[in-house]
Design an enzyme around this catalytic site. Structure first.
Site, mmCIF file in Angstrom:
data_model
loop_
_atom_site.group_PDB
_atom_site.id
_atom_site.type_symbol
_atom_site.label_atom_id
_atom_site.label_comp_id
_atom_site.label_asym_id
_atom_site.label_seq_id
_atom_site.Cartn_x
_atom_site.Cartn_y
_atom_site.Cartn_z
ATOM 1 N N HIS A 130 -5.516 6.555 7.251
ATOM 2 C CA HIS A 130 -4.982 5.817 6.363
ATOM 3 C C HIS A 130 -3.301 5.867 6.854
ATOM 4 O O HIS A 130 -2.756 6.830 6.940
ATOM 5 C CB HIS A 130 -5.159 6.111 5.094
ATOM 6 C CG HIS A 130 -6.698 5.939 4.655
ATOM 7 N ND1 HIS A 130 -6.888 5.403 3.256
ATOM 8 C CD2 HIS A 130 -7.717 6.339 5.083
ATOM 9 C CE1 HIS A 130 -8.223 5.276 3.217
ATOM 10 N NE2 HIS A 130 -8.566 5.739 4.194
ATOM 11 N N HIS A 181 -4.294 10.754 5.426
ATOM 12 C CA HIS A 181 -3.441 10.163 6.030
ATOM 13 C C HIS A 181 -2.854 11.006 7.154
ATOM 14 O O HIS A 181 -2.102 10.281 7.870
ATOM 15 C CB HIS A 181 -2.240 10.034 4.734
ATOM 16 C CG HIS A 181 -1.748 11.214 4.287
ATOM 17 N ND1 HIS A 181 -1.091 12.186 4.705
ATOM 18 C CD2 HIS A 181 -2.049 11.306 2.746
ATOM 19 C CE1 HIS A 181 -0.629 12.960 3.829
ATOM 20 N NE2 HIS A 181 -1.195 12.735 2.630
ATOM 21 N N ASP A 215 0.774 -1.103 0.054
ATOM 22 C CA ASP A 215 -0.085 0.123 0.005
ATOM 23 C C ASP A 215 1.227 1.334 -0.102
ATOM 24 O O ASP A 215 1.981 1.253 0.445
ATOM 25 C CB ASP A 215 -0.844 0.048 1.427
ATOM 26 C CG ASP A 215 -1.850 1.172 1.227
ATOM 27 O OD1 ASP A 215 -2.638 1.079 0.071
ATOM 28 O OD2 ASP A 215 -1.946 1.952 1.878
ATOM 29 N N ASP A 217 -2.286 -0.254 6.497
ATOM 30 C CA ASP A 217 -3.374 -0.967 5.650
ATOM 31 C C ASP A 217 -2.922 -1.929 4.931
ATOM 32 O O ASP A 217 -3.880 -2.913 4.598
ATOM 33 C CB ASP A 217 -3.634 0.412 4.676
ATOM 34 C CG ASP A 217 -4.506 1.679 5.192
ATOM 35 O OD1 ASP A 217 -4.812 1.307 6.271
ATOM 36 O OD2 ASP A 217 -4.856 2.506 4.233
ATOM 37 N N GLU A 242 0.853 5.913 0.356
ATOM 38 C CA GLU A 242 0.101 6.943 0.757
ATOM 39 C C GLU A 242 0.906 7.957 -0.224
ATOM 40 O O GLU A 242 1.936 8.082 -0.585
ATOM 41 C CB GLU A 242 0.148 7.405 2.176
ATOM 42 C CG GLU A 242 -0.667 6.378 3.002
ATOM 43 C CD GLU A 242 -1.998 6.379 2.927
ATOM 44 O OE1 GLU A 242 -2.559 7.140 2.452
ATOM 45 O OE2 GLU A 242 -2.530 5.295 3.064
#
Length: 236
Positions: free
Chosen positions: A153, A58, A8, A158, A10
């Site tokens: 997030h 985030h 994942d 995640d 960001e």
């Protein structure tokens, strides 16, 4: 079974093509459907500020990222880590677009030339749960994965949640993938018994039980305006 990396990212915003950059990469390794603890996690200096909407998602401030390494400083470690693995990503087009853009800025080939394959769990979820919300949070709720710690997030968190979601989504494959052991095969052998000489007792309903059952049927018949299937069968 091949090595799987749940990944994942960001980012500063939603568009790699318009100059948004990666600010965090989180990867967890899975072998034989078990997390190994061999994770990879980096915060990155994107050389630009995050959009306000992205910050709300985030919560990683621009100031926090100022002294973090740039993608160029971790690219070799990242590529070595994912080399030959199956990547598992939720909404893979988004993360792959950003990763390939970062690689292109460094003159590197696309990520698909390094990894074995890419599996998109969002595509899987849409096939399994058509017409339903299939965000990571929605899947956690639906599959019973504890995401109570996810107030914002975060790439590593995640990725860990997605690993659990992926295992739940593919658990029906266990029966196809796991061979029974010798002990299990031996314990599953059942000695045959001749039941022809055994008479099973028949327990009939009492008058009170029959009356109560008939009353329930009447209530169901009333609530369905006489359209219950047992009535139609009885009259045919």
């Amino acid at each position: 079974m091949s090595r799987q990396i749940i990944l994942d990212t960001e980012t500063t915003g939603l568009s790699a093509e318009n100059g948004d950059r990666i600010i965090e990469i989180g990867c967890v390794e899975m072998l034989h459907r078990k997390l190994t603890g061999n994770n990879l996690h980096h915060y990155l200096n994107p050389e630009r500020d995050s959009h306000e909407d992205a910050l709300k998602v985030h919560g990683i401030s621009n100031e926090f990222l100022r002294d973090k390494p740039k993608f160029a400083a971790v690219v070799d470690e990242f590529l070595d880590y994912v080399a030959g693995a199956e990547l598992i990503i939720h909404n893979a087009a988004f993360d792959m677009g950003f990763l390939n853009k970062e690689l292109a800025l460094l003159g590197r080939p696309p990520l698909t030339t390094v990894v074995a394959s890419v599996t998109d769990t969002l595509v899987m979820a849409k096939e399994m749960f058509p017409g339903k919300r299939n965000s990571l949070d929605a899947l956690c709720d639906r599959l019973g994965v504890d995401n109570s710690g996810r107030t914002l997030h975060g790439a590593l968190l995640d990725a860990e949640l997605l690993a659990d979601v992926y295992i739940y989504m593919t658990r029906g494959q266990d029966a196809l993938l796991i061979e029974p052991s010798a002990d299990e095969e031996q314990s599953s052998q059942v000695e045959s018994v001749d039941l022809r000489g055994i008479e099973l007792p028949v327990l009939r309903a009492s008058e009170q039980e029959s009356s109560a059952h008939e009353e329930v049927l009447k209530q169901l018949d009333k609530s369905s305006s006489g359209k219950t299937i047992w009535r139609s069968l009885a009259n045919s």
